[in-house]
Design an enzyme around this catalytic site. Structure first.
Site, PDB file in Angstrom:
ATOM      1  N   ARG A   9     -22.731 -34.473   0.044  1.00 33.24           N
ATOM      2  CA  ARG A   9     -24.015 -35.139   0.242  1.00 33.24           C
ATOM      3  C   ARG A   9     -23.970 -36.010   1.487  1.00 33.24           C
ATOM      4  O   ARG A   9     -22.985 -36.692   1.737  1.00 33.24           O
ATOM      5  CB  ARG A   9     -24.330 -36.045  -0.976  1.00 33.24           C
ATOM      6  CG  ARG A   9     -24.381 -35.317  -2.303  1.00 33.24           C
ATOM      7  CD  ARG A   9     -25.601 -34.433  -2.429  1.00 33.24           C
ATOM      8  NE  ARG A   9     -25.595 -33.730  -3.701  1.00 33.24           N
ATOM      9  CZ  ARG A   9     -25.166 -32.490  -3.865  1.00 33.24           C
ATOM     10  NH1 ARG A   9     -24.732 -31.804  -2.834  1.00 33.24           N
ATOM     11  NH2 ARG A   9     -25.181 -31.921  -5.044  1.00 33.24           N
ATOM     12  N   HIS A  27     -34.852 -32.463  -0.300  1.00 37.89           N
ATOM     13  CA  HIS A  27     -34.235 -31.216   0.142  1.00 37.89           C
ATOM     14  C   HIS A  27     -33.999 -31.232   1.643  1.00 37.89           C
ATOM     15  O   HIS A  27     -34.787 -31.795   2.400  1.00 37.89           O
ATOM     16  CB  HIS A  27     -35.141 -30.029  -0.203  1.00 37.89           C
ATOM     17  CG  HIS A  27     -35.110 -29.647  -1.642  1.00 37.89           C
ATOM     18  ND1 HIS A  27     -34.009 -29.067  -2.230  1.00 37.89           N
ATOM     19  CD2 HIS A  27     -36.042 -29.740  -2.613  1.00 37.89           C
ATOM     20  CE1 HIS A  27     -34.275 -28.819  -3.510  1.00 37.89           C
ATOM     21  NE2 HIS A  27     -35.501 -29.225  -3.772  1.00 37.89           N
ATOM     22  N   CYS A  87     -28.401 -32.864   0.950  1.00 38.01           N
ATOM     23  CA  CYS A  87     -27.196 -32.043   0.851  1.00 38.01           C
ATOM     24  C   CYS A  87     -26.543 -31.836   2.204  1.00 38.01           C
ATOM     25  O   CYS A  87     -27.165 -31.959   3.246  1.00 38.01           O
ATOM     26  CB  CYS A  87     -27.499 -30.692   0.217  1.00 38.01           C
ATOM     27  SG  CYS A  87     -28.340 -29.575   1.328  1.00 38.01           S
TER      28      CYS A  87
END
Lengths: 249, 68
Positions: free
Chosen positions: A223, A146, A214
């Site tokens: 991405r 993340h 991301c």
């Protein structure tokens, strides 16, 4: 004046004037809207703050449990003593390595790497694409993490530069990867984690690492990819901890 | 609505405040423990796993680039 007039058509027993009941309804709607607003703010607090609290705690537990398991002999015979080309496949969802990125040491310093890129596992550390290779192997050691919420290990991926080091520690070895290039791709670009990125079916010669997260940070429209190559490795049984790790974060 | 609830709570003001605080804490706990974790993967903010339509020879099920 007019508001005090009660209509003749009101059902018997209702003394409240129509207008007053109307205002009461407006009041209830207003209170409901305020409630919805407060709940949405609570969700923002949950997403931006609480998921990080929970994820960082979970990652710490994973790291401690992993180091604890390394201090004991391997459970299954054959594990641990084989060469890097024959490393044991970790079980899905298990932590099997620790990652250290000096440039991102705020977040990625002894961060567990889990065998999975499913959301519940990404909330406990960095995810290793199970179809990609293991650390140190020929091919591509591909991981995802993340960039916002749930621990956000790759929060500062924009600070990485060519030449930065990424250290990966498993039961037996330390691996040092040197980052070489980055690229922003579409979410469908699965080729970036191939053993030889962009050349399906090609026989790998290099030992690569791929970091994926991301981009932009608060959306998931594309991405951000970093590739690096293995530049050094150390056998934990016979060699000392890498100097960069010893120096601390 | 809230005025009506307040008026229907029993006891003196101090007890009513206490009941409100406990009820609020319970609601927040339910939201954080069950509702928000359920909601999170259904919103696009952490919509992180995408299936790749590429025919790259990678295993089909796991061909994704992750994440937020």
């Amino acid at each position: 004046m007019t508001t005090s007039v009660t209509s003749e058509h009101d059902p018997p027993g209702t003394s409240a004037p129509r207008a007053a009941r109307g205002w009461a309804a407006v009041g209830v709607i207003g209170e409901l809207l305020i409630t919805v607003g407060v709940v949405l703010l609570l969700f923002v607090a949950y997403q931006l703050w609480w998921t990080n609290v929970v994820a960082e705690r979970a990652a710490d537990q994973q790291a401690i449990a992993l180091q604890d398991s390394w201090s004991r002999p391997p459970l299954t015979p054959g594990g641990g003593e084989e060469g890097t080309e024959k490393q044991r496949r970790p079980k899905l969802g298990d932590a099997f390595a620790l990652m250290y990125i000096p440039r991102l040491s705020d977040k990625v310093w002894g961060m567990p790497v889990l065998e999975s890129v499913e959301l519940p596992d990404l909330a406990r550390g960095i995810g290793h694409y199970p179809e990609s290779q293991l650390p140190g192997q020929k091919g591509n050691f591909a991981v995802a993490a993340h960039r916002a919420t749930n621990g956000e290990p790759f929060r500062d991926i924009d600070r990485l530069r060519v030449g930065d080091k990424v250290y990966v520690e498993d039961r037996d070895s330390w691996f040092e990867y040197t980052l070489q290039r980055d690229r922003i791709v579409a979410p469908q670009d699965g080729w970036v984690i191939e053993p030889v990125p962009g050349e399906p079916g090609a026989k790998p010669v290099e030992r690569l690492i791929t970091l994926t997260t991301c981009n932009p940070r608060w959306a998931s429209t594309s991405r951000w990819i970093w590739w690096g190559e293995l530049s050094n490795s150390w056998d934990k049984a016979t060699e000392d901890v890498p100097a960069a790790i010893k120096a601390g974060r | 609505m809230y005025a009506w609830l307040w008026n229907h709570l029993p006891g003196p003001t101090a007890l009513r405040v206490l009941i409100c605080a406990v009820a609020l804490a319970a609601i927040v706990a339910v939201l954080f423990i069950w509702v928000f974790p359920w909601l999170e993967p259904r919103l696009p903010f952490t919509d992180v796993t995408v299936d790749a339509a590429s025919s790259t020879g990678l295993s089909t099920a796991g061909d994704r680039i992750t994440s937020l």
